[in-house]
Design a protein around this motif. Structure first.
Motif, PDB file in Angstrom:
ATOM      1  N   ASP A   1       0.830  -1.211   0.000  1.00 41.62           N
ATOM      2  CA  ASP A   1       0.000   0.000   0.000  1.00 41.62           C
ATOM      3  C   ASP A   1       0.859   1.254   0.000  1.00 41.62           C
ATOM      4  OD1 ASP A   1      -2.572  -1.346   0.239  1.00 41.62           O
ATOM      5  OD2 ASP A   1      -1.932  -1.860   2.273  1.00 41.62           O
ATOM      6  N   MET A   2       2.045   1.160   0.597  1.00 43.31           N
ATOM      7  CA  MET A   2       2.955   2.297   0.663  1.00 43.31           C
ATOM      8  C   MET A   2       4.368   1.752   0.804  1.00 43.31           C
ATOM      9  SD  MET A   2       2.208   3.565   4.590  1.00 43.31           S
ATOM     10  CE  MET A   2       0.466   3.760   4.236  1.00 43.31           C
ATOM     11  N   ALA A   3       5.344   2.650   0.625  1.00 44.19           N
ATOM     12  CA  ALA A   3       6.739   2.246   0.752  1.00 44.19           C
ATOM     13  C   ALA A   3       7.464   3.235   1.643  1.00 44.19           C
ATOM     14  CB  ALA A   3       7.416   2.170  -0.618  1.00 44.19           C
ATOM     15  N   CYS A   4       8.347   2.684   2.490  1.00 46.51           N
ATOM     16  CA  CYS A   4       9.028   3.484   3.507  1.00 46.51           C
ATOM     17  C   CYS A   4      10.527   3.240   3.432  1.00 46.51           C
ATOM     18  CB  CYS A   4       8.479   3.101   4.884  1.00 46.51           C
ATOM     19  SG  CYS A   4       9.350   3.813   6.288  1.00 46.51           S
ATOM     20  N   ALA A   5      11.319   4.288   3.597  1.00 43.32           N
ATOM     21  CA  ALA A   5      12.770   4.171   3.554  1.00 43.32           C
ATOM     22  C   ALA A   5      13.325   3.650   4.875  1.00 43.32           C
ATOM     23  CB  ALA A   5      13.390   5.532   3.239  1.00 43.32           C
ATOM     24  N   LYS A   6      14.432   2.908   4.770  1.00 46.93           N
ATOM     25  CA  LYS A   6      15.149   2.411   5.947  1.00 46.93           C
ATOM     26  C   LYS A   6      16.648   2.654   5.745  1.00 46.93           C
ATOM     27  CE  LYS A   6      14.396  -1.505   7.948  1.00 46.93           C
ATOM     28  NZ  LYS A   6      14.282  -2.976   8.169  1.00 46.93           N
ATOM     29  N   SER A   7      17.351   2.803   6.856  1.00 46.65           N
ATOM     30  CA  SER A   7      18.811   2.800   6.845  1.00 46.65           C
ATOM     31  C   SER A   7      19.280   2.348   8.210  1.00 46.65           C
ATOM     32  CB  SER A   7      19.373   4.194   6.527  1.00 46.65           C
ATOM     33  OG  SER A   7      18.963   5.142   7.501  1.00 46.65           O
ATOM     34  N   LEU A   8      20.410   1.686   8.233  1.00 47.32           N
ATOM     35  CA  LEU A   8      20.961   1.161   9.489  1.00 47.32           C
ATOM     36  C   LEU A   8      19.916   0.338  10.239  1.00 47.32           C
ATOM     37  CD1 LEU A   8      22.918   4.368  10.592  1.00 47.32           C
ATOM     38  CD2 LEU A   8      23.856   2.299   9.539  1.00 47.32           C
TER      39      LEU A   8
END
Length: 201
Positions: free
Chosen positions: A125-132
């Motif tokens: 439904d949606m996309a979310c950024a990730k890091s570490l």
């Protein structure tokens, strides 16, 4: 509709920075928000700034400035809603909205491509950024059809936290490389600004 527009969320109180417009604090030779605009603008079909107060202070950037469509300073969800409702009125050809905060000057140049690819490939439904291995829910792509449900959640249910809202949906999380710098490093405090200026994180 795979067209993506964007909203830069610049409505925070900036208390940890001493108040005022954190987005207009200088990083190098230009304000924080100018770095964000420079990185996001090539990736989206249209771009606006979400901020209250006198819009003229952002006049040098050539973007429309919209205050929250819901009063009461309810946080970043209100900025996302403002962007989604602007999308419905002004950019009905765009199916998605990218939201980013105004204090993240190192956003990656492939942010939109990777988020939209993950959203489509994962049937999310949606996309979310990730890091570490940490998600950044304000740095997300939202479907244009979400405006009505989000308004009801904020107004009728009192939802304020981004994670409380996104937990209702299928989210594609996209991990970005954090070397040599975390692309989602955000400048919250004076020491963060000093780190960004020095390139020491």
């Amino acid at each position: 509709m795979n067209i993506v527009a964007g909203v830069i969320l610049a409505g925070g109180k900036s208390l940890r920075m001493g108040g005022g417009d954190k987005s207009l604090v200088m990083l190098g030779d230009k304000p924080l928000i100018a770095h964000v605009i420079e990185r996001v603008r090539p990736q989206v079909a249209d771009l606006i700034i979400n901020a209250g107060g006198n819009a003229e202070r952002f006049g040098d950037f050539g973007l429309d400035v919209l205050a929250d469509t819901i009063g009461g300073r309810v946080g970043p969800l209100a900025g996302v809603l403002t962007g989604l409702e602007w999308l419905a009125e002004k950019r009905p050809d765009a199916g998605w909205l990218l939201s980013v905060p105004a204090d993240t000057p190192f956003l990656p140049p492939d942010l939109v491509r990777r988020l939209t690819d993950a959203l489509i490939d994962g049937k999310a439904d949606m996309a979310c950024a990730k890091s570490l291995d940490r998600s950044h829910p304000v740095i997300s792509i939202w479907p244009s059809t979400m405006a009505g449900d989000l308004r009801r959640a904020i107004v009728d249910e009192g939802v304020r936290k981004v994670r409380a809202w996104t937990a209702r949906y299928r989210i594609a999380h996209v991990e970005f490389n954090a070397a040599p710098v975390d692309p989602f490093f955000n400048v919250n405090r004076p020491e963060d600004l000093a780190a960004a200026e020095a390139g020491v994180f």
